[in-house]
Design an enzyme around this catalytic site. Structure first.
Site, PDB file in Angstrom:
ATOM      1  N   LYS A  14       0.831  -1.218   0.000  1.00 17.86           N
ATOM      2  CA  LYS A  14       0.000   0.000   0.000  1.00 17.86           C
ATOM      3  C   LYS A  14       0.862   1.264   0.000  1.00 17.86           C
ATOM      4  O   LYS A  14       0.648   2.173  -0.789  1.00 17.86           O
ATOM      5  CB  LYS A  14      -0.923   0.030   1.229  1.00 17.86           C
ATOM      6  CG  LYS A  14      -1.926  -1.102   1.287  1.00 17.86           C
ATOM      7  CD  LYS A  14      -2.875  -0.931   2.458  1.00 17.86           C
ATOM      8  CE  LYS A  14      -2.223  -1.137   3.813  1.00 17.86           C
ATOM      9  NZ  LYS A  14      -1.846  -2.508   4.134  1.00 17.86           N
ATOM     10  N   ARG A  89     -10.666   1.193   8.288  1.00 17.72           N
ATOM     11  CA  ARG A  89     -10.263  -0.183   8.589  1.00 17.72           C
ATOM     12  C   ARG A  89     -11.375  -1.000   9.213  1.00 17.72           C
ATOM     13  O   ARG A  89     -11.190  -2.185   9.467  1.00 17.72           O
ATOM     14  CB  ARG A  89      -9.097  -0.147   9.562  1.00 17.72           C
ATOM     15  CG  ARG A  89      -7.768  -0.534   8.922  1.00 17.72           C
ATOM     16  CD  ARG A  89      -6.719  -0.338   9.967  1.00 17.72           C
ATOM     17  NE  ARG A  89      -5.553  -1.121   9.850  1.00 17.72           N
ATOM     18  CZ  ARG A  89      -4.371  -0.646   9.446  1.00 17.72           C
ATOM     19  NH1 ARG A  89      -4.258   0.561   8.989  1.00 17.72           N
ATOM     20  NH2 ARG A  89      -3.320  -1.415   9.488  1.00 17.72           N
ATOM     21  N   ARG A 123      10.826  -6.397   6.444  1.00 11.55           N
ATOM     22  CA  ARG A 123      10.707  -4.944   6.353  1.00 11.55           C
ATOM     23  C   ARG A 123      11.569  -4.272   7.433  1.00 11.55           C
ATOM     24  O   ARG A 123      11.625  -4.745   8.562  1.00 11.55           O
ATOM     25  CB  ARG A 123       9.230  -4.619   6.576  1.00 11.55           C
ATOM     26  CG  ARG A 123       8.840  -3.212   6.424  1.00 11.55           C
ATOM     27  CD  ARG A 123       7.408  -3.107   5.983  1.00 11.55           C
ATOM     28  NE  ARG A 123       6.441  -3.452   7.033  1.00 11.55           N
ATOM     29  CZ  ARG A 123       5.136  -3.446   6.813  1.00 11.55           C
ATOM     30  NH1 ARG A 123       4.645  -3.171   5.626  1.00 11.55           N
ATOM     31  NH2 ARG A 123       4.315  -3.749   7.788  1.00 11.55           N
ATOM     32  N   ARG A 156       9.903  -2.701  12.476  1.00 14.52           N
ATOM     33  CA  ARG A 156       8.816  -2.038  13.198  1.00 14.52           C
ATOM     34  C   ARG A 156       8.475  -2.904  14.394  1.00 14.52           C
ATOM     35  O   ARG A 156       8.452  -4.121  14.277  1.00 14.52           O
ATOM     36  CB  ARG A 156       7.585  -1.957  12.277  1.00 14.52           C
ATOM     37  CG  ARG A 156       7.517  -0.681  11.482  1.00 14.52           C
ATOM     38  CD  ARG A 156       6.447  -0.744  10.426  1.00 14.52           C
ATOM     39  NE  ARG A 156       5.104  -1.069  10.935  1.00 14.52           N
ATOM     40  CZ  ARG A 156       4.002  -0.971  10.194  1.00 14.52           C
ATOM     41  NH1 ARG A 156       4.078  -0.582   8.934  1.00 14.52           N
ATOM     42  NH2 ARG A 156       2.822  -1.283  10.699  1.00 14.52           N
ATOM     43  N   ARG A 167      -2.868  -8.540  13.382  1.00 13.58           N
ATOM     44  CA  ARG A 167      -3.198  -7.528  12.372  1.00 13.58           C
ATOM     45  C   ARG A 167      -3.874  -8.177  11.162  1.00 13.58           C
ATOM     46  O   ARG A 167      -4.819  -7.631  10.602  1.00 13.58           O
ATOM     47  CB  ARG A 167      -1.933  -6.762  11.963  1.00 13.58           C
ATOM     48  CG  ARG A 167      -1.446  -5.836  13.085  1.00 13.58           C
ATOM     49  CD  ARG A 167       0.037  -5.534  12.989  1.00 13.58           C
ATOM     50  NE  ARG A 167       0.407  -4.832  11.782  1.00 13.58           N
ATOM     51  CZ  ARG A 167       1.626  -4.878  11.237  1.00 13.58           C
ATOM     52  NH1 ARG A 167       2.583  -5.598  11.791  1.00 13.58           N
ATOM     53  NH2 ARG A 167       1.885  -4.205  10.148  1.00 13.58           N
TER      54      ARG A 167
HETATM   55  P1  AMP Z   1      -0.148   0.356   9.306  1.00 13.32           P
HETATM   56  O1  AMP Z   1       1.072   1.196   9.147  1.00 13.32           O
HETATM   57  O2  AMP Z   1      -1.253   0.748   8.378  1.00 13.32           O
HETATM   58  O3  AMP Z   1       0.166  -1.115   9.300  1.00 13.32           O
HETATM   59  O4  AMP Z   1      -0.721   0.683  10.784  1.00 13.32           O
HETATM   60  C1  AMP Z   1       0.051   0.416  11.927  1.00 13.32           C
HETATM   61  C2  AMP Z   1      -0.830   0.388  13.169  1.00 13.32           C
HETATM   62  O5  AMP Z   1      -1.428   1.674  13.370  1.00 13.32           O
HETATM   63  C3  AMP Z   1      -2.002  -0.561  13.145  1.00 13.32           C
HETATM   64  O6  AMP Z   1      -1.627  -1.888  13.465  1.00 13.32           O
HETATM   65  C4  AMP Z   1      -2.905   0.065  14.197  1.00 13.32           C
HETATM   66  O7  AMP Z   1      -2.440  -0.179  15.511  1.00 13.32           O
HETATM   67  C5  AMP Z   1      -2.738   1.536  13.905  1.00 13.32           C
HETATM   68  N1  AMP Z   1      -3.694   1.992  12.874  1.00 13.32           N
HETATM   69  C6  AMP Z   1      -3.395   2.444  11.632  1.00 13.32           C
HETATM   70  N2  AMP Z   1      -4.504   2.785  10.957  1.00 13.32           N
HETATM   71  C7  AMP Z   1      -5.545   2.533  11.802  1.00 13.32           C
HETATM   72  C8  AMP Z   1      -6.959   2.674  11.706  1.00 13.32           C
HETATM   73  N3  AMP Z   1      -7.546   3.124  10.594  1.00 13.32           N
HETATM   74  N4  AMP Z   1      -7.714   2.309  12.776  1.00 13.32           N
HETATM   75  C9  AMP Z   1      -7.159   1.870  13.899  1.00 13.32           C
HETATM   76  N5  AMP Z   1      -5.828   1.689  14.071  1.00 13.32           N
HETATM   77  C10 AMP Z   1      -5.026   2.030  13.038  1.00 13.32           C
END
Ligand code: AMP
Length: 214
Positions: A14, A89, A123, A156, A167
């Site tokens: 993404k 999400r 990553r 990360r 996740r």
């Molecule tokens: P990502 O970088 O998109 O994998 O997001 C990393 C983390 O941020 C996720 O595992 C959640 O803990 C939090 N997060 C990101 N976007 C959202 C969202 N739309 N709703 C809730 N938590 C989020």
């Protein structure tokens, strides 16, 4: 003006594809996870609220992410449009989003779960400037060192098998159903994320009707 959402399971590319679209169309990239990680890195109040939740691979509260998206879009610096990744999400976030904003398309990156671990666990992120790398596809010139700023590359905190499993589970339980909701509105273009980065980009543009040939 192009207004897009990009969705896909962890590791489906993404962020990479959003960056390519940003370069092509001068869009603003709104990466909700990225904004949250910035807050954790710089020890803001929001960062303190979300650090543990994020490390465990859990979703942070809807109110908080909705306010982040609302505040970011209210800056109105997106003359040519935006691409949002990591939001919405779940059902509630989708509801909020559809009520508040018009979008042109949802780009769904399709990738089997079997590929998730391989991609995500390789990553790395620069601990200083946040640039991301991948030990399979995008290695730094010097091991564990950021090409851009010399910072140390680290995984990360939520890219570990336990948090990743959580996740991916959330993705299928909470995020996939909203993809169906967008599909009913004929907003979704689905692209095979197993292709090369260039091919995925070309496929997205073709399906959106904004490829180089017009
Ligand atoms: P990502 O970088 O998109 O994998 O997001 C990393 C983390 O941020 C996720 O595992 C959640 O803990 C939090 N997060 C990101 N976007 C959202 C969202 N739309 N709703 C809730 N938590 C989020």
């Amino acid at each position: 003006m192009h207004k897009y959402v990009i969705m896909g399971v962890q590791g489906s590319g993404k962020g990479t594809q959003a960056t390519r679209l940003v370069e092509a169309f001068d869009l603003v990239h709104i990466g909700v996870g990225e904004i949250l990680r910035w807050n954790v890195q710089f020890h803001t109040k929001v960062g303190a609220q979300v650090r543990r939740t994020m490390e465990a691979g859990l979703l942070v509260p809807d109110d908080l992410v909705e306010s982040i998206v609302r505040t970011r879009l209210a800056e109105h610096d997106w003359n040519y449009g935006f691409i949002i990744d990591g939001f919405p999400r779940n059902d509630r976030q989708a509801e909020f989003f559809l009520e508040s904003y018009d979008i042109d398309a949802v780009i769904a990156l399709d990738m089997p779960d079997a590929e998730v671990q391989r991609r995500v666990l390789s990553r790395r992120l620069c601990s200083k400037c946040g640039l991301d790398y991948n030990l399979i596809a995008d290695r730094p010139a010097v091991e564990a060192t950021c090409d851009a700023c010399g910072g140390t590359l680290v995984p990360r905190p939520d890219d570990n098998p336990a948090a990743l499993a959580q996740r991916v589970r959330d993705y299928h339980e909470k995020t996939t159903p909203i993809l169906e909701r967008f599909r009913r509105k004929e907003l979704v273009v689905t692209v095979d994320a197993m292709q090369s980065i260039d091919d995925v980009h070309a496929d997205i543009r073709r399906q959106l009707g904004v490829d180089a040939s017009g």
